[in-house]
Design a protein around this motif. Structure first.
Motif, PDB file in Angstrom:
ATOM      1  N   ILE A  10       0.804  -1.224   0.000  1.00  0.00           N
ATOM      2  CA  ILE A  10       0.000   0.000   0.000  1.00  0.00           C
ATOM      3  C   ILE A  10       0.836   1.273   0.000  1.00  0.00           C
ATOM      4  N   ARG A  11       2.146   1.184   0.016  1.00  0.00           N
ATOM      5  CA  ARG A  11       2.971   2.385   0.015  1.00  0.00           C
ATOM      6  C   ARG A  11       2.802   3.148  -1.302  1.00  0.00           C
ATOM      7  N   PRO A  12       3.028   4.457  -1.303  1.00  0.00           N
ATOM      8  CA  PRO A  12       2.673   5.270  -2.475  1.00  0.00           C
ATOM      9  C   PRO A  12       3.337   4.833  -3.762  1.00  0.00           C
ATOM     10  N   TYR A  13       4.610   4.427  -3.715  1.00  0.00           N
ATOM     11  CA  TYR A  13       5.287   4.063  -4.963  1.00  0.00           C
ATOM     12  C   TYR A  13       4.763   2.754  -5.533  1.00  0.00           C
ATOM     13  N   ASN A  14       4.121   1.936  -4.730  1.00  0.00           N
ATOM     14  CA  ASN A  14       3.571   0.677  -5.228  1.00  0.00           C
ATOM     15  C   ASN A  14       2.082   0.759  -5.552  1.00  0.00           C
ATOM     16  N   TYR A  15       1.406   1.754  -5.042  1.00  0.00           N
ATOM     17  CA  TYR A  15      -0.048   1.860  -5.210  1.00  0.00           C
ATOM     18  C   TYR A  15      -0.437   3.189  -5.874  1.00  0.00           C
ATOM     19  N   ASP A  16      -0.158   4.296  -5.196  1.00  0.00           N
ATOM     20  CA  ASP A  16      -0.602   5.604  -5.682  1.00  0.00           C
ATOM     21  C   ASP A  16       0.085   6.001  -6.995  1.00  0.00           C
ATOM     22  N   PHE A  17       1.369   5.630  -7.162  1.00  0.00           N
ATOM     23  CA  PHE A  17       2.054   5.944  -8.414  1.00  0.00           C
ATOM     24  C   PHE A  17       1.288   5.365  -9.607  1.00  0.00           C
ATOM     25  N   LEU A  18       0.785   4.138  -9.460  1.00  0.00           N
ATOM     26  CA  LEU A  18       0.068   3.499 -10.554  1.00  0.00           C
ATOM     27  C   LEU A  18      -1.178   4.294 -10.913  1.00  0.00           C
ATOM     28  N   GLN A  19      -1.879   4.758  -9.891  1.00  0.00           N
ATOM     29  CA  GLN A  19      -3.077   5.563 -10.141  1.00  0.00           C
ATOM     30  C   GLN A  19      -2.724   6.884 -10.802  1.00  0.00           C
ATOM     31  N   SER A  20      -1.638   7.495 -10.384  1.00  0.00           N
ATOM     32  CA  SER A  20      -1.225   8.778 -10.961  1.00  0.00           C
ATOM     33  C   SER A  20      -0.832   8.619 -12.427  1.00  0.00           C
ATOM     34  N   LEU A  21      -0.129   7.556 -12.757  1.00  0.00           N
ATOM     35  CA  LEU A  21       0.245   7.307 -14.149  1.00  0.00           C
ATOM     36  C   LEU A  21      -0.981   7.041 -15.001  1.00  0.00           C
ATOM     37  N   ALA A  22      -1.873   6.207 -14.510  1.00  0.00           N
ATOM     38  CA  ALA A  22      -3.078   5.879 -15.278  1.00  0.00           C
ATOM     39  C   ALA A  22      -3.946   7.106 -15.508  1.00  0.00           C
ATOM     40  N   ALA A  23      -3.935   8.044 -14.557  1.00  0.00           N
ATOM     41  CA  ALA A  23      -4.754   9.246 -14.683  1.00  0.00           C
ATOM     42  C   ALA A  23      -4.299  10.150 -15.823  1.00  0.00           C
ATOM     43  N   MET A  24      -3.097   9.907 -16.351  1.00  0.00           N
ATOM     44  CA  MET A  24      -2.579  10.749 -17.429  1.00  0.00           C
ATOM     45  C   MET A  24      -3.240  10.483 -18.770  1.00  0.00           C
ATOM     46  N   ASN A  25      -3.992   9.391 -18.879  1.00  0.00           N
ATOM     47  CA  ASN A  25      -4.642   9.090 -20.159  1.00  0.00           C
ATOM     48  C   ASN A  25      -6.057   8.592 -19.909  1.00  0.00           C
ATOM     49  N   SER A  26      -7.024   9.259 -20.502  1.00  0.00           N
ATOM     50  CA  SER A  26      -8.427   8.927 -20.267  1.00  0.00           C
ATOM     51  C   SER A  26      -8.825   7.592 -20.884  1.00  0.00           C
ATOM     52  N   GLN A  27      -7.991   7.056 -21.757  1.00  0.00           N
ATOM     53  CA  GLN A  27      -8.305   5.771 -22.380  1.00  0.00           C
ATOM     54  C   GLN A  27      -7.924   4.583 -21.502  1.00  0.00           C
ATOM     55  N   LEU A 253       1.884  -0.234 -23.378  1.00  0.00           N
ATOM     56  CA  LEU A 253       2.562  -0.166 -24.669  1.00  0.00           C
ATOM     57  C   LEU A 253       2.243  -1.367 -25.553  1.00  0.00           C
ATOM     58  N   ASP A 254       2.075  -2.538 -24.949  1.00  0.00           N
ATOM     59  CA  ASP A 254       1.688  -3.708 -25.743  1.00  0.00           C
ATOM     60  C   ASP A 254       0.322  -3.490 -26.391  1.00  0.00           C
ATOM     61  N   GLN A 255      -0.596  -2.910 -25.635  1.00  0.00           N
ATOM     62  CA  GLN A 255      -1.919  -2.629 -26.177  1.00  0.00           C
ATOM     63  C   GLN A 255      -1.827  -1.571 -27.286  1.00  0.00           C
ATOM     64  N   ARG A 256      -0.934  -0.633 -27.113  1.00  0.00           N
ATOM     65  CA  ARG A 256      -0.736   0.444 -28.094  1.00  0.00           C
ATOM     66  C   ARG A 256      -0.205  -0.110 -29.408  1.00  0.00           C
ATOM     67  N   GLY A 257       0.663  -1.115 -29.325  1.00  0.00           N
ATOM     68  CA  GLY A 257       1.098  -1.832 -30.510  1.00  0.00           C
ATOM     69  C   GLY A 257       2.071  -1.092 -31.403  1.00  0.00           C
ATOM     70  N   PHE A 416       3.827   7.626 -20.154  1.00  0.00           N
ATOM     71  CA  PHE A 416       2.461   8.088 -19.934  1.00  0.00           C
ATOM     72  C   PHE A 416       2.322   9.597 -20.146  1.00  0.00           C
ATOM     73  N   ALA A 417       3.349  10.354 -19.792  1.00  0.00           N
ATOM     74  CA  ALA A 417       3.279  11.798 -20.007  1.00  0.00           C
ATOM     75  C   ALA A 417       3.336  12.143 -21.488  1.00  0.00           C
ATOM     76  N   SER A 418       4.070  11.344 -22.269  1.00  0.00           N
ATOM     77  CA  SER A 418       4.230  11.645 -23.695  1.00  0.00           C
ATOM     78  C   SER A 418       2.915  11.540 -24.449  1.00  0.00           C
ATOM     79  N   GLY A 419       2.061  10.629 -24.062  1.00  0.00           N
ATOM     80  CA  GLY A 419       0.792  10.464 -24.757  1.00  0.00           C
ATOM     81  C   GLY A 419      -0.389  10.966 -23.965  1.00  0.00           C
TER      82      GLY A 419
END
Length: 520
Positions: A10-27, A253-257, A416-419
């Motif tokens: 539950i520490r931020p780098y293992n949990y919250d970081f993932l949420q922050s990265l995912a929030a960068m793209n609405s898809q 990235l695999d999904q992005r292809g 994630f920031a690039s796209g």
């Protein structure tokens, strides 16, 4: 895209970081278990609860990212102290086979850590006996492995014999048996890759060195990878807490292809050959492995058309950030005059490095991996970023804990920031990382730990009774530090700290959330 995840803890780098990265793209929609299902420190998560979560959410998923240390053992710390039978552990891995059989189109990405042997006497994260025999067990493992591989001199042989007699047989047996279980889980996970159950497996090496128990296990792991013929889908490298970011990036990235090429800029070209603290290989080898694990391609030469990873390395010697900023020795607990090895100046041109990365921000996304120190960012770098106006233009920053922790975070941020179609999320994560990785870890933490807490009758891992006062003081010091060094950045504003907590009730791993308020 829907990604379902089982994080390391539950520490931020293992949990919250993932949420922050995912929030960068609405898809991207990332689904994680609630934190109350994920255990606490040495208290393991219930495997049944994790399975219930997967059964409920996997039907809608395009991919799963799974920390096997959480899924199999109940978390990172439980993986180091458990007494489960190996049959039980392997049966939990079999559940992933069942998921793949039921949903063959879902891609499963996993990480499985090699059990570490840190060089200290502390039971905070290890078995109780580690408080007395931890450093002895580390040294025994180091010398035993060195003896097997290259031999020992007379003094080293005498030290090995000393530790053989010093360490109780029950202690050594406890450690060796747990390591054997860890090896069997990793070998079984590699087999899942060979079977096509796992799309990819990352095997991080935590607190490793040239010799020791981890080095011995590493050799066996490489042989298992060879035997299974899965070199391209299993990645072994230093790290731990960045592994969730790596898996999320690879699944995305695999999904992005499409290929994701990245250029690299160094503050010190020679840093590529440095073996960083707590790691077992030259940095360039870790960079190659981490980029491959993420699905990133390193551009040949200095191609200025691609997103840029700006790497701030050390000189000849990598120091702890606390030694440079506060004169604190994290290994002895002693304090001296703050000092910075002269090769931080002679081997680098930090000014030209910042000038060049700032120039690049006008044409490509730029993320900084601040790897000059262990356990915190570099104040001189931050001052130059402020001077050149770079903080307002870069897309990300990482400079925390070990080199590869920061590297993996920086690579994920760059992707994630690039796209991104949510620039506010990109900017917020950037400011939180500067606040946490540099302002907190380098400038504020150790004065708080060594002066303020003792004066308040508290300590590093015992301040609950005065938590409100401690957090108030931390916020004020972070604000003061930010103002002193980043007055030219972000319109001269200081991000408001909207959340501050200690998930594991200690000063390391603070969860700091910020928001930049727009003044009327």
């Amino acid at each position: 895209m829907i990604i379902v995840g089982i994080p390391l803890d539950i520490r931020p780098y293992n949990y919250d970081f993932l949420q922050s990265l995912a929030a960068m793209n609405s898809q991207l929609n990332l689904l994680l278990p609630e934190k109350n299902l994920l255990g606490f420190k040495k208290q393991p998560a219930r495997h049944g609860a994790l399975n219930d979560f997967l059964r409920q959410e996997t039907g809608k998923a395009d991919a799963l990212i799974v920390s096997l240390d959480m899924y199999v053992y109940g978390g990172l710390f439980p993986a180091r102290v458990h007494n489960e039978r190996v049959e039980v552990l392997l049966s939990r891995l079999h559940h992933l086979r069942q998921i793949k059989w039921q949903q063959p189109d879902v891609k499963i990405y996993a990480s499985a850590l090699v059990l570490r042997t840190p060089c200290y006497d502390s039971s905070e994260e290890e078995p109780d006996w580690y408080a007395t025999y931890g450093k002895a067990v580390y040294t025994y493992g180091f010398l035993s492995n060195k003896q097997q591989r290259v031999g020992l001199d007379t003094d080293e042989s005498a030290r090995l014999e000393h530790y053989q007699q010093l360490i109780p047989a029950a202690v050594l047996q406890d450690w060796l048996s747990r390591r054997e279980k860890n090896r069997q889980v990793i070998q079984a996970a590699i087999q899942l890759v060979a079977e096509g159950v796992l799309e990819q497996l990352v095997i991080p090496l935590d607190d490793t060195a040239e010799f020791g128990f981890t080095a011995a296990d590493r050799s066996r792991i490489y042989q298992w990878i060879d035997d299974a013929g899965v070199h391209e889908r299993v990645h072994v490298h230093p790290g731990t807490d960045e592994s969730g970011c790596t898996l999320l990036t690879r699944a995305w990235l695999d999904q992005r292809g499409r290929p994701f090429p990245v250029s690299v800029l160094y503050s010190n070209e020679q840093f590529s050959s440095v073996i960083p603290n707590y790691e077992d290989r030259p940095f360039i080898d870790s960079l190659r492995s981490h980029t491959a694990a993420c699905g990133i391609t390193l551009a040949a030469g200095d191609d200025q058309l691609y997103p840029l990873l700006a790497i701030n390395g050390c000189g000849d010697i990598m120091q702890e950030s606390a030694a440079a900023s506060y004169g604190y020795d994290v290994h002895t607990g002693c304090r001296h005059q703050p000092h910075k090895n002269v090769t931080y100046s002679t081997r680098r041109s930090l000014d030209s490095f910042v000038a060049e990365l700032t120039r690049r921000t006008h044409s490509v996304p730029v993320v900084i991996a601040d790897l000059a120190f262990s356990n915190g960012g570099e104040t001189e770098l931050v001052d130059l970023l402020d001077h050149y106006g770079a903080c307002d233009r870069i897309c990300g920053y990482a400079g925390w804990n070990t080199t590869c922790n920061s590297l993996g975070t920086a690579l994920a941020t760059l992707v994630f920031a690039s796209g991104s179609d949510n620039l506010a999320a990109v900017r917020n994560f950037l400011q939180e990382r500067i606040m946490s990785n540099w302002a907190w870890q380098t400038e504020v933490r150790f004065p708080m730990q060594c002066e303020f807490l003792p004066a308040s009758g508290a300590s590093y891992a015992d301040f609950d009774a005065v938590a409100e006062m401690v957090f108030s003081e931390i916020k004020q010091r972070l604000k003061t530090t930010w103002k002193a060094h980043l007055g030219n950045s972000f319109g001269g504003q200081v991000p408001e700290i909207t959340h501050l907590s200690a998930p594991f009730h200690r000063l390391s791993g603070l969860n700091i959330k910020t928001e930049m308020r727009t003044e009327a």
